[in-house]
Design an enzyme around this catalytic site. Structure first.
Site, PDB file in Angstrom:
ATOM      1  N   CYS A   2      56.886  72.370  90.224  1.00  0.00           N
ATOM      2  CA  CYS A   2      56.700  72.578  88.801  1.00  0.00           C
ATOM      3  C   CYS A   2      55.584  73.585  88.568  1.00  0.00           C
ATOM      4  CB  CYS A   2      56.338  71.258  88.118  1.00  0.00           C
ATOM      5  SG  CYS A   2      57.472  69.899  88.506  1.00  0.00           S
ATOM      6  N   ARG A  50      58.798  71.493  84.348  1.00  0.00           N
ATOM      7  CA  ARG A  50      59.390  70.747  85.458  1.00  0.00           C
ATOM      8  C   ARG A  50      60.625  71.415  86.040  1.00  0.00           C
ATOM      9  NH1 ARG A  50      62.455  64.902  85.655  1.00  0.00           N
ATOM     10  NH2 ARG A  50      62.128  64.511  87.881  1.00  0.00           N
ATOM     11  N   LEU A  51      60.627  71.493  87.369  1.00  0.00           N
ATOM     12  CA  LEU A  51      61.830  71.751  88.145  1.00  0.00           C
ATOM     13  C   LEU A  51      62.183  70.424  88.794  1.00  0.00           C
ATOM     14  CD1 LEU A  51      63.928  73.715  89.349  1.00  0.00           C
ATOM     15  CD2 LEU A  51      62.322  74.130  91.226  1.00  0.00           C
ATOM     16  N   ALA A  52      63.222  69.768  88.311  1.00  0.00           N
ATOM     17  CA  ALA A  52      63.536  68.405  88.738  1.00  0.00           C
ATOM     18  C   ALA A  52      64.154  68.414  90.134  1.00  0.00           C
ATOM     19  CB  ALA A  52      64.496  67.754  87.748  1.00  0.00           C
ATOM     20  N   GLY A  78      54.657  70.039  93.253  1.00  0.00           N
ATOM     21  CA  GLY A  78      54.810  69.933  94.698  1.00  0.00           C
ATOM     22  C   GLY A  78      55.745  68.816  95.105  1.00  0.00           C
ATOM     23  N   GLU A  79      55.642  68.473  96.381  1.00  0.00           N
ATOM     24  CA  GLU A  79      56.439  67.383  96.946  1.00  0.00           C
ATOM     25  C   GLU A  79      55.584  66.598  97.930  1.00  0.00           C
ATOM     26  OE1 GLU A  79      59.327  66.744  95.810  1.00  0.00           O
ATOM     27  OE2 GLU A  79      59.895  68.638  94.863  1.00  0.00           O
ATOM     28  N   ASP A 102      58.049  60.758  93.327  1.00  0.00           N
ATOM     29  CA  ASP A 102      56.782  60.903  94.046  1.00  0.00           C
ATOM     30  C   ASP A 102      55.630  61.119  93.071  1.00  0.00           C
ATOM     31  OD1 ASP A 102      57.791  63.411  93.393  1.00  0.00           O
ATOM     32  OD2 ASP A 102      57.004  64.401  95.175  1.00  0.00           O
ATOM     33  N   SER A 377      62.163  76.997 104.782  1.00  0.00           N
ATOM     34  CA  SER A 377      61.829  78.325 105.284  1.00  0.00           C
ATOM     35  C   SER A 377      61.017  78.230 106.569  1.00  0.00           C
ATOM     36  CB  SER A 377      61.024  79.091 104.223  1.00  0.00           C
ATOM     37  OG  SER A 377      60.400  80.229 104.764  1.00  0.00           O
ATOM     38  N   GLY A 378      61.176  79.228 107.434  1.00  0.00           N
ATOM     39  CA  GLY A 378      60.406  79.287 108.680  1.00  0.00           C
ATOM     40  C   GLY A 378      59.055  79.937 108.525  1.00  0.00           C
TER      41      GLY A 378
END
Length: 612
Positions: A2, A50-52, A78-79, A102, A377-378
């Protein structure tokens, strides 16, 4: 994932300032296209876009808990990858949780552990909590600085935001850039805590900032520390694999479509193979995406940096791992489109770009977003495992400057791009040296560690604490500009700590770069990828791209009043436009790209530039 923002003022009633908070919040609509929330009380105002991703109906923000002594309210970006275990622990301790998000775990974690909640979290995060029980704001950022967070002290409080644009939308913030900010633009050294914009600061990774009526205080809860590595090769390789299996499993958790970014290099291929294997056990097919350029097969020329094109290796991995794969093919017109360049600058708030590599990343993310909301992503594996050519150069190993600048004689090359008066004012050589000396002064040495091993430890530390933050900021801003959450498994702090302290001889036990990663994942990779030499993010070789750049640069040169020439050397840009030898072309192209970025940035933001 977000965007957050806020304003704390102990001398005014912010309930009368809601329109300003709404404007600040709206600047991050692209970071959070799914929802908006604003919470305002007398001395604190919080905004959220918010990006849900997890618990789509239940994770709305700002999120509050009412206590007998006052509300405690959170805005969070974040996560948290270990939130299921923390949720179980909080329930055991008597907390009543009403969602499966979370976000609620972070909020109740703060109620349970206070600011020490940061040490409980595994993930990428930046959040702010207004603690009405004590009338204080608490801001916390993740250990590696994956998620951005900036703040701007005011005479009676603070402004903050995920991105500078949110802060600059408040009339209290000055849209100005001073000497140190300018130096950061051109030195490529990313000083911890320093933002480009005058008066603004960045919440450093691994820190807690609290603001109350007594002022602002900063404490560090995590740093990259030196410790003995006692495991042998076999144990080290096995432990790296165990960590990667656990990290990928945690980071695949989402309630929205997810995918991987696949380049055909060791890093992204390893993540793809592990993720595909884990999902296949549940009957799900992993989606993978790669970037390619129109005409790349016909125009590709091997260079010292890029010996091979990516596509054949990408397809080897996709076939062996059984992914649902798509190549995103970009043409030169899209890469050189001024609107694409402008969108990138608006996303990043600065002209610190990498030319067509930024444009292709933005266009790649835009295309992926039509299919997925989360991508693995790496990024950062080269910094963690030692993948860059500079790690292996005796010249760089002995240089007393940042390793990525060592081939430029301690940072002298950036000055050649600037006009003479401006370059003298910046004094980049001294700035870079002072920054380097400060950076290495904090790196502890093991008892008995050889001079060579300590040199390599210093190089690793610099990449992990300075260079990687440039790349992480680029990836976050570019992806969030299109509403795509990019997760970076190689930034898990457990993996970073473990591999950082492995001796260099162990990191290169097979005589190559990233030996520990190769050894840990070779069993799930095509042999072609196991044997492939490191290749950086791709860059187009289409002559049409360079032609379009020159045309745009001629337009800039024709504008006698363009303020970009207060910064860059007009004749230097003219020489770049006229360069026609193969040796001069790569540097000329980068100079033109940089000039175009600067010109657009000055036009979009119209910053006040001060060199006194």
């Amino acid at each position: 994932m977000c965007g957050i923002t806020g304003w704390v003022s102990f001398e005014r009633d912010l309930r009368e300032e809601r329109p300003t908070v709404e404007t600040m919040t709206m600047t991050m609509a692209r970071r959070g296209p799914d929802d908006e929330g604003i919470w305002v009380t007398e001395h604190a105002a919080l905004g959220h876009r918010r990006l849900a991703i997890i618990d789509l109906p239940g994770g709305r923000q700002p999120m509050s808990v009412r206590t007998p002594d006052g509300d405690v309210t959170l805005v969070y970006s974040g996560e948290i990858y270990n939130f299921p275990e923390l949720r179980t622990e909080l329930l055991r301790r008597g907390h009543v949780l009403r969602t499966t998000s979370d976000t609620e775990v972070v909020l109740h974690g703060y109620l349970e552990w206070g600011e020490a909640v940061a040490e409980q979290l595994n993930g990428m995060f930046a959040f702010a909590i207004w603690d009405g029980r004590h009338n204080k704001l608490v801001m916390i950022r993740d250990r590696m600085g994956v998620k951005p967070l900036f703040y701007y002290p005011t005479p009676d409080g603070v402004l903050f935001g995920s991105e500078p644009k949110a802060i600059l939308a408040n009339p209290l913030a000055e849209t100005a850039v001073g000497l140190d900010g300018l130096r950061e633009l051109f030195a490529f050294v990313r000083t911890p805590g320093l933002a480009i914009w005058k008066g603004m600061r960045e919440v450093e990774p691994g820190t807690v900032i609290r603001v109350d009526r007594n002022g602002l205080r900063i404490d560090r809860y995590w740093s990259l520390r030196t410790a003995p590595h006692l495991d042998d090769r076999e144990t080290s390789v096995a432990h790296v694999r165990d960590l990667l299996d656990d990290i990928v499993r945690r980071q695949l958790v989402a309630d929205v479509p997810r995918c991987v970014l696949l380049s055909g290099g060791l890093d992204s291929s390893a993540l793809t193979a592990i993720a595909a294997g884990q999902l296949s056990g549940t009957g799900e097919t992993l989606r993978s995406f790669a970037v390619d350029f129109a005409g790349q097969a016909e125009n590709f020329v091997a260079t010292a940096l890029r010996a091979t094109p990516d596509t054949p290796y990408v397809h080897d991995v996709a076939k062996q791992s059984g992914t649902d794969h798509e190549d995103i093919v970009l043409d030169s017109a899209a890469l050189a489109d001024p609107e694409t360049r402008a969108n990138i600058i608006r996303a990043r708030d600065t002209p610190m770009g990498l030319g067509d590599m930024d444009a292709s990343l933005y266009l790649l993310f835009s295309a992926i977003r039509r299919h997925s909301t989360v991508a693995l992503s790496g990024e950062s594996a080269d910094e963690v495992f030692g993948g860059y050519q500079q790690f292996f150069s005796p010249k760089v190993q002995q240089a007393d400057t940042f390793p990525w600048l060592a081939s430029f004689a301690g940072g002298s090359r950036p000055r050649s791009f600037l006009n003479q008066e401006f370059g003298r004012a910046l004094d980049l050589g001294r700035y870079i040296q002072d920054s380097y000396d400060a950076a290495v002064s904090t790196i502890a040495r093991l008892d008995g560690e050889s001079d060579f091993e300590y040199r390599m430890r210093r190089i690793s530390h610099l990449y992990l604490t300075r260079f990687v933050r440039v790349l992480l900021d680029r990836k976050d801003r570019t992806s969030m500009a299109v509403g795509l959450e990019v997760r970076v498994p190689f930034c898990d702090h457990r993996l970073v700590e473990y591999v950082y302290n492995a001796p260099w001889a162990l990191k290169t036990y097979d005589g190559r770069e990233k030996s520990l990663l190769r050894g840990a994942t070779a069993d799930v990779l095509p042999q072609s990828v196991v044997e492939r030499t490191k290749s950086p993010y791709p860059s187009t070789q289409d002559p049409a791209y360079a032609t379009t750049l020159r045309d745009s640069a001629r337009d800039v040169l024709a504008d006698a009043a363009n303020p970009v020439f207060d910064i860059i050397d007009r004749e230097g840009l003219r020489r770049a436009v006229e360069a026609d030898t193969p040796q001069a072309m790569p540097l000329a192209r980068r100079a033109i790209e940089r000039a175009l970025d600067l010109s657009l940035w000055l036009d979009i933001y119209k910053p006040t530039i001060t060199t006194s």
